[in-house]
Design a protein around this motif. Structure first.
Motif, PDB file in Angstrom:
ATOM      1  N   ASP A  76       0.698  -1.202  -0.031  1.00  0.00           N
ATOM      2  CA  ASP A  76       0.055   0.052   0.185  1.00  0.00           C
ATOM      3  C   ASP A  76       0.880   1.322   0.110  1.00  0.00           C
ATOM      4  O   ASP A  76       2.075   1.378   0.834  1.00  0.00           O
ATOM      5  CB  ASP A  76      -1.083  -0.058   1.131  1.00  0.00           C
ATOM      6  N   VAL A  78       0.743   5.875  -0.072  1.00  0.00           N
ATOM      7  CA  VAL A  78       0.102   7.044   0.339  1.00  0.00           C
ATOM      8  C   VAL A  78       1.048   7.804   0.098  1.00  0.00           C
ATOM      9  O   VAL A  78       2.048   8.053   0.656  1.00  0.00           O
ATOM     10  CB  VAL A  78      -0.704   6.702   1.511  1.00  0.00           C
ATOM     11  N   ASP A  86      -4.582  13.451  -1.232  1.00  0.00           N
ATOM     12  CA  ASP A  86      -3.620  12.226  -1.402  1.00  0.00           C
ATOM     13  C   ASP A  86      -3.830  11.491  -2.544  1.00  0.00           C
ATOM     14  O   ASP A  86      -4.785  11.235  -3.199  1.00  0.00           O
ATOM     15  CB  ASP A  86      -3.958  11.436   0.088  1.00  0.00           C
ATOM     16  N   THR A  88      -3.073   7.731  -3.584  1.00  0.00           N
ATOM     17  CA  THR A  88      -3.050   6.330  -2.990  1.00  0.00           C
ATOM     18  C   THR A  88      -3.081   5.157  -4.086  1.00  0.00           C
ATOM     19  O   THR A  88      -3.534   5.512  -5.054  1.00  0.00           O
ATOM     20  CB  THR A  88      -4.231   6.088  -2.121  1.00  0.00           C
ATOM     21  N   ALA A  89      -2.269   4.333  -3.603  1.00  0.00           N
ATOM     22  CA  ALA A  89      -2.146   3.003  -4.682  1.00  0.00           C
ATOM     23  C   ALA A  89      -2.059   1.811  -4.016  1.00  0.00           C
ATOM     24  O   ALA A  89      -1.653   1.699  -2.673  1.00  0.00           O
ATOM     25  CB  ALA A  89      -0.962   3.508  -5.609  1.00  0.00           C
ATOM     26  N   ARG A  90      -2.357   0.735  -4.662  1.00  0.00           N
ATOM     27  CA  ARG A  90      -1.793  -0.550  -4.360  1.00  0.00           C
ATOM     28  C   ARG A  90      -0.930  -1.223  -5.343  1.00  0.00           C
ATOM     29  O   ARG A  90      -1.129  -1.227  -6.538  1.00  0.00           O
ATOM     30  CB  ARG A  90      -2.899  -1.546  -4.180  1.00  0.00           C
ATOM     31  N   LEU A 129       2.056   7.761  -8.920  1.00  0.00           N
ATOM     32  CA  LEU A 129       0.887   7.927  -8.257  1.00  0.00           C
ATOM     33  C   LEU A 129       0.106   9.106  -8.695  1.00  0.00           C
ATOM     34  O   LEU A 129       1.243  10.239  -8.962  1.00  0.00           O
ATOM     35  CB  LEU A 129       0.820   7.995  -6.811  1.00  0.00           C
ATOM     36  N   LYS A 133      -6.409  10.539  -6.960  1.00  0.00           N
ATOM     37  CA  LYS A 133      -6.777   9.219  -7.399  1.00  0.00           C
ATOM     38  C   LYS A 133      -6.331   8.181  -6.428  1.00  0.00           C
ATOM     39  O   LYS A 133      -5.259   8.102  -5.988  1.00  0.00           O
ATOM     40  CB  LYS A 133      -6.359   9.072  -8.763  1.00  0.00           C
ATOM     41  N   THR A 134      -7.130   7.012  -6.751  1.00  0.00           N
ATOM     42  CA  THR A 134      -6.492   5.616  -6.131  1.00  0.00           C
ATOM     43  C   THR A 134      -6.262   4.729  -7.298  1.00  0.00           C
ATOM     44  O   THR A 134      -7.122   4.643  -8.246  1.00  0.00           O
ATOM     45  CB  THR A 134      -7.749   5.114  -5.160  1.00  0.00           C
ATOM     46  N   HIS A 152      -7.449   1.975 -12.400  1.00  0.00           N
ATOM     47  CA  HIS A 152      -8.506   2.079 -11.158  1.00  0.00           C
ATOM     48  C   HIS A 152      -8.709   1.036 -10.808  1.00  0.00           C
ATOM     49  O   HIS A 152      -8.729  -0.149 -11.497  1.00  0.00           O
ATOM     50  CB  HIS A 152      -9.761   3.091 -11.763  1.00  0.00           C
ATOM     51  N   PRO A 153      -9.084   0.786  -9.516  1.00  0.00           N
ATOM     52  CA  PRO A 153      -9.362  -0.462  -8.784  1.00  0.00           C
ATOM     53  C   PRO A 153     -10.533  -1.093  -9.673  1.00  0.00           C
ATOM     54  O   PRO A 153     -10.796  -2.472  -9.591  1.00  0.00           O
ATOM     55  CB  PRO A 153      -9.980  -0.099  -7.342  1.00  0.00           C
TER      56      PRO A 153
END
Length: 160
Positions: A76, A78, A86, A88-90, A129, A133-134, A152-153
């Motif tokens: 993870d 941030v 923020d 964020t990403a995985r 990142l 956005k995530t 995107h998720p």
């Protein structure tokens, strides 16, 4: 004398079978370059980024490379920058060639060792990142010398 050589050969084989293949090929840590982009896609350097997995937390400023502990668990990320939402990403963890070597060459014990140590897994080596956005970064999309495209998720590829 002949029995001694056989004994050494057997001991050598036992050691080889209990040592994980990925542990020999891969270090337990991996370098990941972290970049950040503003909402328009322009590079923002120096944002504070935290990366975390089951082995701990790792800090880096965007535009630099972090050393993280490999794991079977996703990473993870941030990133924070004053005045921006923020990012964020995985980063998806994928089994690497060392794990395949363990399976192919019968090193079941080695596969377990490498899984537990994390050496059998690899993250994307370069992520970007975007603030606000995530995103999800999957190493299977990696091309040499290029950042991994963020998705995107929901699965749609992010636009830059």
């Amino acid at each position: 004398m002949k029995h001694t050589k056989i004994l050494y050969a057997l001991v050598g084989m036992a050691v080889a079978m209990t040592t994980g293949c990925a542990s020999i090929v891969n270090d337990s840590s991996q370098a990941i370059k972290v970049d950040t982009l503003d909402e328009s896609g322009k590079t923002v350097s120096g944002a504070e980024c935290q990366l975390s997995n089951d082995f701990g937390q790792f800090s880096v400023r965007s535009g630099n490379t972090a050393m993280v502990h490999r794991s079977s668990k996703d990473l993870d990320i941030v990133c924070k920058e004053s005045g921006m939402k923020d990012g964020t990403a995985r980063a998806v963890s994928r089994a690497n060639a060392g794990m395949a070597g363990n399976i192919i060459f019968g090193g079941g014990i080695g596969a377990i060792i490498d899984h537990n140590k994390g050496t059998a897994y690899t993250y994307p080596t370069w992520v970007q990142l975007q603030f606000g956005k995530t995103l999800v970064f999957d190493r299977s999309m990696e091309k040499d010398g290029m950042p991994v495209p963020g998705a995107h998720p929901t699965g749609a590829t992010a636009q830059k």
